[in-house]
Design a protein around this motif. Sequence first.
Motif, PDB file in Angstrom:
ATOM      1  N   ASN A 265      20.057  32.761  54.438  1.00  0.00           N
ATOM      2  CA  ASN A 265      18.676  33.205  54.573  1.00  0.00           C
ATOM      3  C   ASN A 265      18.617  34.423  55.496  1.00  0.00           C
ATOM      4  OD1 ASN A 265      15.895  33.172  55.999  1.00  0.00           O
ATOM      5  ND2 ASN A 265      15.611  31.906  54.166  1.00  0.00           N
ATOM      6  N   ARG A 266      18.144  35.558  54.967  1.00  0.00           N
ATOM      7  CA  ARG A 266      18.123  36.805  55.755  1.00  0.00           C
ATOM      8  C   ARG A 266      17.230  36.694  56.978  1.00  0.00           C
ATOM      9  NH1 ARG A 266      17.923  41.822  51.402  1.00  0.00           N
ATOM     10  NH2 ARG A 266      19.954  41.400  50.418  1.00  0.00           N
ATOM     11  N   GLN A 267      16.078  36.071  56.836  1.00  0.00           N
ATOM     12  CA  GLN A 267      15.167  35.935  57.965  1.00  0.00           C
ATOM     13  C   GLN A 267      15.793  35.094  59.068  1.00  0.00           C
ATOM     14  OE1 GLN A 267      12.203  37.510  58.381  1.00  0.00           O
ATOM     15  NE2 GLN A 267      12.217  36.657  60.448  1.00  0.00           N
ATOM     16  N   ALA A 268      16.476  34.009  58.666  1.00  0.00           N
ATOM     17  CA  ALA A 268      17.128  33.158  59.659  1.00  0.00           C
ATOM     18  C   ALA A 268      18.249  33.917  60.365  1.00  0.00           C
ATOM     19  CB  ALA A 268      17.682  31.904  58.984  1.00  0.00           C
ATOM     20  N   GLN A 269      19.012  34.727  59.618  1.00  0.00           N
ATOM     21  CA  GLN A 269      20.073  35.527  60.228  1.00  0.00           C
ATOM     22  C   GLN A 269      19.497  36.526  61.229  1.00  0.00           C
ATOM     23  OE1 GLN A 269      22.024  37.238  56.870  1.00  0.00           O
ATOM     24  NE2 GLN A 269      23.039  35.334  56.252  1.00  0.00           N
ATOM     25  N   ARG A 270      18.388  37.135  60.879  1.00  0.00           N
ATOM     26  CA  ARG A 270      17.739  38.086  61.786  1.00  0.00           C
ATOM     27  C   ARG A 270      17.250  37.378  63.041  1.00  0.00           C
ATOM     28  NH1 ARG A 270      12.469  39.571  62.580  1.00  0.00           N
ATOM     29  NH2 ARG A 270      12.136  41.678  63.405  1.00  0.00           N
ATOM     30  N   ASN A 271      16.682  36.189  62.877  1.00  0.00           N
ATOM     31  CA  ASN A 271      16.196  35.427  64.032  1.00  0.00           C
ATOM     32  C   ASN A 271      17.326  35.072  64.985  1.00  0.00           C
ATOM     33  OD1 ASN A 271      13.612  35.519  63.022  1.00  0.00           O
ATOM     34  ND2 ASN A 271      13.669  33.464  62.136  1.00  0.00           N
ATOM     35  N   ILE A 272      18.436  34.632  64.433  1.00  0.00           N
ATOM     36  CA  ILE A 272      19.577  34.266  65.274  1.00  0.00           C
ATOM     37  C   ILE A 272      20.118  35.492  66.007  1.00  0.00           C
ATOM     38  CG2 ILE A 272      21.942  33.406  65.233  1.00  0.00           C
ATOM     39  CD1 ILE A 272      21.140  31.592  62.937  1.00  0.00           C
ATOM     40  N   SER A 273      20.147  36.624  65.303  1.00  0.00           N
ATOM     41  CA  SER A 273      20.613  37.861  65.936  1.00  0.00           C
ATOM     42  C   SER A 273      19.727  38.242  67.116  1.00  0.00           C
ATOM     43  CB  SER A 273      20.630  38.991  64.900  1.00  0.00           C
ATOM     44  OG  SER A 273      21.010  40.213  65.495  1.00  0.00           O
ATOM     45  N   LEU A 274      18.396  38.152  66.941  1.00  0.00           N
ATOM     46  CA  LEU A 274      17.475  38.470  68.036  1.00  0.00           C
ATOM     47  C   LEU A 274      17.640  37.506  69.206  1.00  0.00           C
ATOM     48  CD1 LEU A 274      14.251  39.281  65.976  1.00  0.00           C
ATOM     49  CD2 LEU A 274      15.659  40.899  67.279  1.00  0.00           C
ATOM     50  N   LEU A 275      17.855  36.227  68.904  1.00  0.00           N
ATOM     51  CA  LEU A 275      18.057  35.238  69.954  1.00  0.00           C
ATOM     52  C   LEU A 275      19.329  35.552  70.752  1.00  0.00           C
ATOM     53  CD1 LEU A 275      17.332  32.578  71.375  1.00  0.00           C
ATOM     54  CD2 LEU A 275      18.574  31.362  69.559  1.00  0.00           C
ATOM     55  N   LEU A 276      20.394  35.923  70.066  1.00  0.00           N
ATOM     56  CA  LEU A 276      21.646  36.242  70.747  1.00  0.00           C
ATOM     57  C   LEU A 276      21.499  37.491  71.612  1.00  0.00           C
ATOM     58  CD1 LEU A 276      24.238  35.496  67.909  1.00  0.00           C
ATOM     59  CD2 LEU A 276      23.742  34.114  69.936  1.00  0.00           C
TER      60      LEU A 276
ATOM     61  N   PHE B  73      18.762  38.493  73.044  1.00  0.00           N
ATOM     62  CA  PHE B  73      17.977  38.123  74.222  1.00  0.00           C
ATOM     63  C   PHE B  73      18.844  37.391  75.240  1.00  0.00           C
ATOM     64  CE2 PHE B  73      15.416  35.114  76.637  1.00  0.00           C
ATOM     65  CZ  PHE B  73      14.452  35.948  77.175  1.00  0.00           C
ATOM     66  N   VAL B  74      19.668  36.446  74.764  1.00  0.00           N
ATOM     67  CA  VAL B  74      20.544  35.696  75.668  1.00  0.00           C
ATOM     68  C   VAL B  74      21.524  36.637  76.363  1.00  0.00           C
ATOM     69  CG1 VAL B  74      22.363  33.947  75.773  1.00  0.00           C
ATOM     70  CG2 VAL B  74      20.311  33.535  74.395  1.00  0.00           C
ATOM     71  N   ALA B  75      22.054  37.603  75.584  1.00  0.00           N
ATOM     72  CA  ALA B  75      22.976  38.579  76.188  1.00  0.00           C
ATOM     73  C   ALA B  75      22.266  39.411  77.258  1.00  0.00           C
ATOM     74  CB  ALA B  75      23.551  39.493  75.093  1.00  0.00           C
ATOM     75  N   GLY B  76      21.031  39.847  76.997  1.00  0.00           N
ATOM     76  CA  GLY B  76      20.267  40.614  77.981  1.00  0.00           C
ATOM     77  C   GLY B  76      19.972  39.796  79.218  1.00  0.00           C
ATOM     78  N   LEU B  77      19.636  38.495  79.024  1.00  0.00           N
ATOM     79  CA  LEU B  77      19.358  37.621  80.158  1.00  0.00           C
ATOM     80  C   LEU B  77      20.619  37.436  81.009  1.00  0.00           C
ATOM     81  CD1 LEU B  77      17.383  35.759  81.643  1.00  0.00           C
ATOM     82  CD2 LEU B  77      18.062  33.915  80.077  1.00  0.00           C
ATOM     83  N   PHE B  78      21.746  37.280  80.355  1.00  0.00           N
ATOM     84  CA  PHE B  78      22.998  37.120  81.087  1.00  0.00           C
ATOM     85  C   PHE B  78      23.336  38.406  81.867  1.00  0.00           C
ATOM     86  CE2 PHE B  78      27.695  37.174  81.361  1.00  0.00           C
ATOM     87  CZ  PHE B  78      27.872  35.986  82.064  1.00  0.00           C
TER      88      PHE B  78
ATOM     89  N   LEU C 294      12.423  32.787  77.564  1.00  0.00           N
ATOM     90  CA  LEU C 294      13.533  32.060  76.948  1.00  0.00           C
ATOM     91  C   LEU C 294      13.046  30.877  76.090  1.00  0.00           C
ATOM     92  CD1 LEU C 294      16.534  31.659  76.511  1.00  0.00           C
ATOM     93  CD2 LEU C 294      16.603  30.290  78.618  1.00  0.00           C
ATOM     94  N   PRO C 295      12.148  29.999  76.582  1.00  0.00           N
ATOM     95  CA  PRO C 295      11.658  28.920  75.710  1.00  0.00           C
ATOM     96  C   PRO C 295      10.941  29.453  74.463  1.00  0.00           C
ATOM     97  CG  PRO C 295      11.152  28.448  78.002  1.00  0.00           C
ATOM     98  CD  PRO C 295      11.639  29.855  77.959  1.00  0.00           C
TER      99      PRO C 295
END
Length: 563
Positions: A14-25, A27-32, A100-101
């Motif tokens: 699912n392209r939308q799901a892949q895009r969502n996971i990419s954005l989440l990663l 954000f996590v990288a920026g937070l770290f 984050l939440p």
Amino acid sequence: MKFVPVQLAYFLRNRQAQRNISLLLWFVAGLFGLILIHTVLFHFIMAYEGERHSWISGFYWVMVVMSTLGFGDITFQSDLGRLYSVLVIFSGVVFLLVMLPFVFIQFFLSPWLEAQSQARAPRKLPASARDHVIITSFEPVTENLMRRLKKLKIPYVIILNDLTQALALHDLGFRVMLGDLDDPQTYSLCNADKAALVVTTGNDMLNTSITFTVREVAETVVIVANADNADSVDILQLAGASHVFEMKNLLGRFLARRAIGMSSRINIIGKVDDLLIAEASATRTPLVGKTIAQSRLREATGLTVAGLWERGKFIMARADSEITPVSVLVLAGTQQQLDAYDELFCIYVVNDEPVVILGGGRVGIAAARALVERDMDYRIVEKNTALATTEKHVAGSAADIDTLKRAGLHHANTVLVTTSDDDTNVYLTVYCRKLYPELQIISRASSEHNVGTLHRAGADFVMSYASMGSSIVLNILRGEDLVMFAEGLSVMRVRVPVTAPARTMMESHIREETGSNIIAVKRGGQTIVNPTPDTQILPGDEVVLAGNPEMETQIARLLGEKA
């Protein structure tokens, strides 16, 4: 755990799901990265104050402050350090406690829950699926049908285009599939070309669209369609429907055939090959007050008394069963045997007053036409004056006693309650029973679960639209003529397994354990009508019974078990 592989597959494709996971990663990288910057600055400011800490201690301090836990074991003493602590707290609140939440829920949890829903309501069937029943709408008929298919262990799937409804039905134990009803791809994905049957019971336009679409994918599959209007029958057939039924018309005719007529003559209600099933009122005949054994009907006519209706309650016939003034006999036999009964009892008049029909909709009109075919008069009580078009219509409310008197209910022998609202039917049944205790009341139920309520309200006979419709579909699916007397009582055919031992009817214990009566045995091209208790049932025979269709599985077990 069984859904995890399906959910992972959903994320991967699912392209939308892949895009969502990419954005989440990201954000996590920026937070770290922010945490690392804070850790480095912590060491610089601590060095400015003359203190040294390990990198682990620095990371620990940043996480404690950003999460607002504030243990206080490591603190700054200078104003610069305290201002920096405020900055870290503020960034922790914004990025760690708020963003984050939100990002996790938006880009991971919601897609994950959607993947779970997709797993519970798939968009295709396995390629191996075949000989299944495809259902295209959820309403009382198909709900009843699915429950019966499940008991008979016949595979089915209901196609819905609403995810919320699909999940609700899945949670109730139904097998569902998501898809657009007007898309040929939907029927390809559910293996329509390998299905045993397609059932469509929506409105006429929707049924036509579904039928035409299915035919594009499966040229030979059997399609059963319901038609609300007679004009739609030809259209549905042209669209490709194999069988088209006007179920409301059939329901009206069924209700009408239960009405006690002007005489005690036979009223045929069904046929299984050469075996006829009929009813006859015992009112004002010499049979009243006698037991079935004393009536000697079998000796005089050759007929079998399968049972008795007593004010809505069906009693399986026994030799000592008494025939009362309100009894309606259920008889099984050949045409010649039924003619012999008529010669003996048709002279006894029951009632020549019109049958009163409460409700002038499609069911009520169909009942009126069926009564005319039996040379019985009728009056229809209809509140909607636009539907009251003939002299046999009485305009007014069925809850008004003056309207009922104008319709002749105080002299009538039978009333048919045919409105489409079950609550109204219960109300009218109670009203009529209280007014006229001796009246025969025949009522319609739209939903199966209201049948018992109508019986308790005083109805002598009740037929649910749902049960009748599902029985029609099952007849076509199984190639049988399952005749319904009333709700919960049918004539059914059960094949004796070839591995079963030979035994007599009495030795089978079917009557004792299931409450069903064997009314015929088919052996090769021969039909043994009204067999005696010592008639043998042989392997490969087909047994015709009158009883509750819910008992069919138990009957098959009794016929097949070893001696």
